[in-house]
Design a protein around this motif. Sequence first.
Motif, PDB file in Angstrom:
ATOM      1  N   ASP A   1       0.851  -1.187   0.000  1.00 20.71           N
ATOM      2  CA  ASP A   1       0.000   0.000   0.000  1.00 20.71           C
ATOM      3  C   ASP A   1       0.893   1.246   0.000  1.00 20.71           C
ATOM      4  OD1 ASP A   1      -1.785   1.997   0.294  1.00 20.71           O
ATOM      5  OD2 ASP A   1      -2.651   1.272   2.184  1.00 20.71           O
ATOM      6  N   ALA A   2       0.859   1.976  -1.111  1.00 20.04           N
ATOM      7  CA  ALA A   2       1.738   3.130  -1.247  1.00 20.04           C
ATOM      8  C   ALA A   2       1.422   4.209  -0.227  1.00 20.04           C
ATOM      9  CB  ALA A   2       1.628   3.700  -2.665  1.00 20.04           C
ATOM     10  N   ARG A   3       0.174   4.149   0.331  1.00 20.44           N
ATOM     11  CA  ARG A   3      -0.204   5.232   1.234  1.00 20.44           C
ATOM     12  C   ARG A   3       0.288   5.003   2.665  1.00 20.44           C
ATOM     13  NH1 ARG A   3      -6.267   4.992  -0.571  1.00 20.44           N
ATOM     14  NH2 ARG A   3      -5.477   2.875  -0.676  1.00 20.44           N
ATOM     15  N   SER A   4       0.775   3.777   2.931  1.00 21.87           N
ATOM     16  CA  SER A   4       1.254   3.496   4.283  1.00 21.87           C
ATOM     17  C   SER A   4       2.715   3.927   4.432  1.00 21.87           C
ATOM     18  CB  SER A   4       1.143   1.998   4.564  1.00 21.87           C
ATOM     19  OG  SER A   4       2.058   1.306   3.725  1.00 21.87           O
ATOM     20  N   ASP A   5       3.154   4.034   5.674  1.00 18.53           N
ATOM     21  CA  ASP A   5       4.569   4.342   5.918  1.00 18.53           C
ATOM     22  C   ASP A   5       5.449   3.228   5.367  1.00 18.53           C
ATOM     23  OD1 ASP A   5       3.963   6.712   7.080  1.00 18.53           O
ATOM     24  OD2 ASP A   5       4.056   5.962   9.147  1.00 18.53           O
ATOM     25  N   ALA A   6       4.915   1.997   5.412  1.00 18.86           N
ATOM     26  CA  ALA A   6       5.694   0.866   4.894  1.00 18.86           C
ATOM     27  C   ALA A   6       5.920   1.032   3.391  1.00 18.86           C
ATOM     28  CB  ALA A   6       4.959  -0.440   5.177  1.00 18.86           C
ATOM     29  N   GLY A   7       4.842   1.383   2.681  1.00 18.85           N
ATOM     30  CA  GLY A   7       4.963   1.588   1.242  1.00 18.85           C
ATOM     31  C   GLY A   7       5.944   2.708   0.927  1.00 18.85           C
ATOM     32  N   LEU A   8       5.882   3.758   1.727  1.00 15.65           N
ATOM     33  CA  LEU A   8       6.783   4.898   1.554  1.00 15.65           C
ATOM     34  C   LEU A   8       8.241   4.481   1.777  1.00 15.65           C
ATOM     35  CD1 LEU A   8       7.384   7.969   1.318  1.00 15.65           C
ATOM     36  CD2 LEU A   8       6.995   8.103   3.791  1.00 15.65           C
ATOM     37  N   THR A   9       8.462   3.744   2.873  1.00 12.82           N
ATOM     38  CA  THR A   9       9.837   3.336   3.187  1.00 12.82           C
ATOM     39  C   THR A   9      10.395   2.432   2.091  1.00 12.82           C
ATOM     40  OG1 THR A   9       9.278   3.487   5.526  1.00 12.82           O
ATOM     41  CG2 THR A   9      11.320   2.324   4.964  1.00 12.82           C
ATOM     42  N   ALA A  10       9.564   1.509   1.607  1.00 15.85           N
ATOM     43  CA  ALA A  10      10.015   0.627   0.523  1.00 15.85           C
ATOM     44  C   ALA A  10      10.379   1.450  -0.716  1.00 15.85           C
ATOM     45  CB  ALA A  10       8.930  -0.390   0.199  1.00 15.85           C
ATOM     46  N   ALA A  11       9.548   2.445  -1.043  1.00 13.93           N
ATOM     47  CA  ALA A  11       9.824   3.280  -2.223  1.00 13.93           C
ATOM     48  C   ALA A  11      11.121   4.059  -2.049  1.00 13.93           C
ATOM     49  CB  ALA A  11       8.654   4.232  -2.459  1.00 13.93           C
ATOM     50  N   LEU A  12      11.347   4.585  -0.835  1.00 17.25           N
ATOM     51  CA  LEU A  12      12.579   5.348  -0.595  1.00 17.25           C
ATOM     52  C   LEU A  12      13.814   4.445  -0.690  1.00 17.25           C
ATOM     53  CD1 LEU A  12      11.461   7.692   2.337  1.00 17.25           C
ATOM     54  CD2 LEU A  12      11.976   8.354  -0.026  1.00 17.25           C
ATOM     55  N   LEU A  13      13.666   3.199  -0.241  1.00 18.89           N
ATOM     56  CA  LEU A  13      14.797   2.266  -0.338  1.00 18.89           C
ATOM     57  C   LEU A  13      15.101   1.938  -1.804  1.00 18.89           C
ATOM     58  CD1 LEU A  13      13.941  -0.058   2.674  1.00 18.89           C
ATOM     59  CD2 LEU A  13      16.070   1.244   2.408  1.00 18.89           C
ATOM     60  N   ARG A  14      14.048   1.822  -2.624  1.00 19.53           N
ATOM     61  CA  ARG A  14      14.276   1.551  -4.058  1.00 19.53           C
ATOM     62  C   ARG A  14      14.916   2.765  -4.726  1.00 19.53           C
ATOM     63  NH1 ARG A  14       9.171  -1.470  -3.561  1.00 19.53           N
ATOM     64  NH2 ARG A  14       9.881  -3.645  -3.502  1.00 19.53           N
ATOM     65  N   LEU A  15      14.505   3.938  -4.310  1.00 19.03           N
ATOM     66  CA  LEU A  15      15.115   5.165  -4.828  1.00 19.03           C
ATOM     67  C   LEU A  15      16.605   5.202  -4.475  1.00 19.03           C
ATOM     68  CD1 LEU A  15      14.917   8.041  -6.034  1.00 19.03           C
ATOM     69  CD2 LEU A  15      14.200   8.849  -3.788  1.00 19.03           C
ATOM     70  N   HIS A  16      16.892   4.818  -3.232  1.00 18.98           N
ATOM     71  CA  HIS A  16      18.291   4.778  -2.795  1.00 18.98           C
ATOM     72  C   HIS A  16      19.097   3.826  -3.685  1.00 18.98           C
ATOM     73  CE1 HIS A  16      21.735   4.820  -0.080  1.00 18.98           C
ATOM     74  NE2 HIS A  16      21.757   3.504  -0.169  1.00 18.98           N
ATOM     75  N   ALA A  17      18.540   2.643  -3.945  1.00 15.03           N
ATOM     76  CA  ALA A  17      19.230   1.655  -4.779  1.00 15.03           C
ATOM     77  C   ALA A  17      19.467   2.211  -6.185  1.00 15.03           C
ATOM     78  CB  ALA A  17      18.419   0.368  -4.845  1.00 15.03           C
ATOM     79  N   ASP A  18      18.473   2.907  -6.721  1.00 20.61           N
ATOM     80  CA  ASP A  18      18.565   3.477  -8.060  1.00 20.61           C
ATOM     81  C   ASP A  18      19.707   4.493  -8.155  1.00 20.61           C
ATOM     82  OD1 ASP A  18      17.324   3.753 -10.722  1.00 20.61           O
ATOM     83  OD2 ASP A  18      16.894   5.804 -10.068  1.00 20.61           O
ATOM     84  N   ARG A  19      19.780   5.367  -7.172  1.00 24.05           N
ATOM     85  CA  ARG A  19      20.845   6.376  -7.170  1.00 24.05           C
ATOM     86  C   ARG A  19      22.215   5.727  -7.084  1.00 24.05           C
ATOM     87  NH1 ARG A  19      19.124  11.829  -4.500  1.00 24.05           N
ATOM     88  NH2 ARG A  19      21.166  11.742  -3.536  1.00 24.05           N
ATOM     89  N   GLN A  20      22.311   4.701  -6.249  1.00 21.49           N
ATOM     90  CA  GLN A  20      23.589   4.008  -6.103  1.00 21.49           C
ATOM     91  C   GLN A  20      24.008   3.351  -7.415  1.00 21.49           C
ATOM     92  OE1 GLN A  20      25.198   4.551  -3.210  1.00 21.49           O
ATOM     93  NE2 GLN A  20      24.649   2.847  -1.890  1.00 21.49           N
ATOM     94  N   ARG A  21      23.012   2.799  -8.126  1.00 24.39           N
ATOM     95  CA  ARG A  21      23.332   2.112  -9.382  1.00 24.39           C
ATOM     96  C   ARG A  21      23.807   3.091 -10.444  1.00 24.39           C
ATOM     97  NH1 ARG A  21      18.680  -2.439  -9.848  1.00 24.39           N
ATOM     98  NH2 ARG A  21      19.882  -4.057  -8.769  1.00 24.39           N
ATOM     99  N   ILE A  22      23.165   4.260 -10.492  1.00 21.93           N
ATOM    100  CA  ILE A  22      23.609   5.282 -11.441  1.00 21.93           C
ATOM    101  C   ILE A  22      25.038   5.691 -11.109  1.00 21.93           C
ATOM    102  CG2 ILE A  22      23.252   7.665 -12.189  1.00 21.93           C
ATOM    103  CD1 ILE A  22      20.218   7.099 -11.760  1.00 21.93           C
ATOM    104  N   ALA A  23      25.286   5.883  -9.824  1.00 22.49           N
ATOM    105  CA  ALA A  23      26.641   6.261  -9.402  1.00 22.49           C
ATOM    106  C   ALA A  23      27.637   5.170  -9.792  1.00 22.49           C
ATOM    107  CB  ALA A  23      26.670   6.509  -7.895  1.00 22.49           C
ATOM    108  N   ALA A  24      27.241   3.907  -9.647  1.00 20.84           N
ATOM    109  CA  ALA A  24      28.152   2.800  -9.958  1.00 20.84           C
ATOM    110  C   ALA A  24      28.488   2.799 -11.450  1.00 20.84           C
ATOM    111  CB  ALA A  24      27.521   1.470  -9.558  1.00 20.84           C
ATOM    112  N   ARG A  25      27.477   3.070 -12.263  1.00 16.28           N
ATOM    113  CA  ARG A  25      27.716   3.105 -13.706  1.00 16.28           C
ATOM    114  C   ARG A  25      28.668   4.253 -14.070  1.00 16.28           C
ATOM    115  NH1 ARG A  25      26.768   2.610 -18.853  1.00 16.28           N
ATOM    116  NH2 ARG A  25      26.290   4.498 -19.990  1.00 16.28           N
ATOM    117  N   GLN A  26      28.432   5.411 -13.459  1.00 18.76           N
ATOM    118  CA  GLN A  26      29.311   6.557 -13.722  1.00 18.76           C
ATOM    119  C   GLN A  26      30.739   6.267 -13.270  1.00 18.76           C
ATOM    120  OE1 GLN A  26      27.464   9.920 -11.844  1.00 18.76           O
ATOM    121  NE2 GLN A  26      25.878  10.107 -13.413  1.00 18.76           N
ATOM    122  N   ARG A  27      30.834   5.581 -12.115  1.00 18.78           N
ATOM    123  CA  ARG A  27      32.145   5.244 -11.572  1.00 18.78           C
ATOM    124  C   ARG A  27      32.890   4.340 -12.547  1.00 18.78           C
ATOM    125  NH1 ARG A  27      30.144   4.601  -6.548  1.00 18.78           N
ATOM    126  NH2 ARG A  27      29.781   2.400  -6.872  1.00 18.78           N
TER     127      ARG A  27
END
Lengths: 347, 395
Positions: free
Chosen positions: B327-353
């Motif tokens: 459920d995207a409206r719950s804190d759990a859904g929010l936390t999961a989305a933020l963790l995926r965002l974190h992973a995405d940023r790290q992957r972009i950084a890894a590619r640039q690296r």
Amino acid sequence: MNSLRAAMTATWNYAGSVTTASLGPGVALHVVSGKGGTGKTTVSAAVALALASQGRRTLLMEVEGRQGIAQLFDVPPLPYQERKVAVAPGGGEVWALAVDAEDALLDYLEIFYNLRRAGSALRRMGAVDFATTIAPGLRDVLLTGKAIEVVRRTDKAAPDAYDAVVLDAPPTGRICRFLNVNSEVSGLAKVGPIRNHADLVMSVIASPRTAVHLVSLLEEMPVQETIDAVAELRENRLPVGGIFVNMTRPPMLTEEQLDQAREGRLPAEQIAALAQQAGLRQDAATVAAALVLEGQDHAQRVDLERRELQRIADLGLPTLTLPLLADGIDLGGLYALAGILREGGVR
Amino acid sequence: MRTSGVRLDAPLLGIDELLADEGVRIIVCTGAGGVGKTTTAAAVALRAAESGRRVCVMTIDPARRLAQAMGLRSLDNTPRQVPGVTSPDGSGSLHAMMLDMKRTFDEVVEAHADPERARAILANPFYQALSSSFAGTQEYMAMEKLGQLRARADAEGTWDLIVVDTPPSRSALDFLDAPERLGSFLDGRFIRVLTAPARGAGRGIGKLAAMGFGLFTNVLNKILGAQVLVDVGTFVAAIDTTFGGFRERADATYALLKDRGTAFVVVAAPERDALREASYFVERLEADDMPLAGLVLNRVQQVTLPEVTPEQALAAADRISDEDGSDARSDAGLTAALLRLHADRQRIAARQRHLAERFTAAHPGVAATTVPALPGDVHDLDGLREVGAYLADPC
């Protein structure tokens, strides 16, 4: 590949702003321009691939001596000769040609004056280089002239005719001068054969058979250049096609979550507790603070991109959005982009 | 809390040390189109001025708002002082200008020919085509202007540092090659031959040239019409008698670029094509023994909390989604989305690296620094200061 496809279709619906572009029917020459770094060679190749589906044949041309097409399709450097570089879904073919002004001049001398041998002698003397140098417009007439020659094969139903020609053109800053060969040579040659040639070229370029597409990114400078280029093209009565918004990334948070991030309402304590429960061993408060910060950065970026997308939408042109491919552009990615273009109406 | 996602395995390009070195009189910012050369040049110039240097920055085609931020309202080819910029002790200053290539060419003509002859040259159709659209004129004029600014700095003591942005060429190498190309073209064999009648009795036409020349003019006249060659001939004759060879001028500026008082800063974005251009340029500078200060890797992904890897973040996100539904409206859904965002940023950084590592591996001795991808474009002095601070200390 399926999951990649699904992810990209989602991306394609970015911000719900996609309008279906009818870039195909009636257009024989697709000219693709854009600010440096926006990926115009990649988009040109994807357009050529999209138009080649269902058994059609397209020619992808480059004119700047970069050998960008060869790098993209992973083939040896292209000579001044049409070569098949890829097969499209449904049996179509993409051919490619790297046009060089010197070779195009020799072509021209042969076709119009039957002067091939004299041309070769002139080339050895460096005279061809000299001629294209003293008349900067001449170089562009020769390059665009080659594209027009290919387009006109269709009219003659020649066996080597193509269904469409895609020209990877110079960047936005130079595109009008490049295409507007008429005014370029008029300063140099008021009468004479090159003038007639330029008129012939213009009769195709400034007609509905040509469409000039622009590639942009959702950043301020590329969008501004796109807007400026559209105005300049219209002023010069050159036919504007559509806009390709390249390398977009979809929002990773819902609208509600983006609101929370914008308004500083991301609940750090709950996030910390949930992250810890989910097994992250790092200090929970630090993890939560980092995630909150990243969420805020993300909301800021999404807002900025939407503002830029709106500025493009305000142009009222067919607009297609293409995703950033996480692993860079390879052949697989190129086919995927072509698929998105087809769904968007480039066919 | 944010740090650069790309830590380069290269010596740090110390911008502040470079700017503190009074022996450095010229800094040239170069690189592929769209990597942020103009912004980098402006940021370097501002930082230099605020550390006490008297700086002139020449930009080629700045974004409108950036130009306005530096007080440039029109492209008038004249350095103007940027108001309010100085160093704490009051010794620093910043002048900025935008290059107008046609105007610069006109000024060269006006400075070297008497008024009547200058008028004839400026009105010549071939000159007009050459000065406004020859592929290479912009590079030639950028060099010419650099030479002028340097001469003025030496004569009047106006500036002790000149920062140059380079034209958006097809290739970064064009900046080095185009002036020589234009120079050798204008001083070249065919132009000599064309103008020979004006200088008397076909002197210097060799046998081959004489033979080929008939064919050559014949073909050119066929294609362009006879008037073009006449215009070219008149132009070259006029310009030849008024001032020395173009090639000599180009050579003189080229020598200035090889001087130890010059430093090249190569700008790239963490993308394949931009880094390839940077590689070509670095190799060329090495081959020509030209002074390279280092690489600025612009627009790198910033990361927060690099110790949480993408794998860990995604695993945690999946666990939360499994346990608490999605459920995207719950804190759990929010936390999961933020963790995926974190992973995405790290992957972009890894590619640039990964892309950056290919560069540093091929050029191990080249110093480098990074500037993060900022949320918006830079269009005020504070924005430039921020870029300057990252240049000095990439975090």
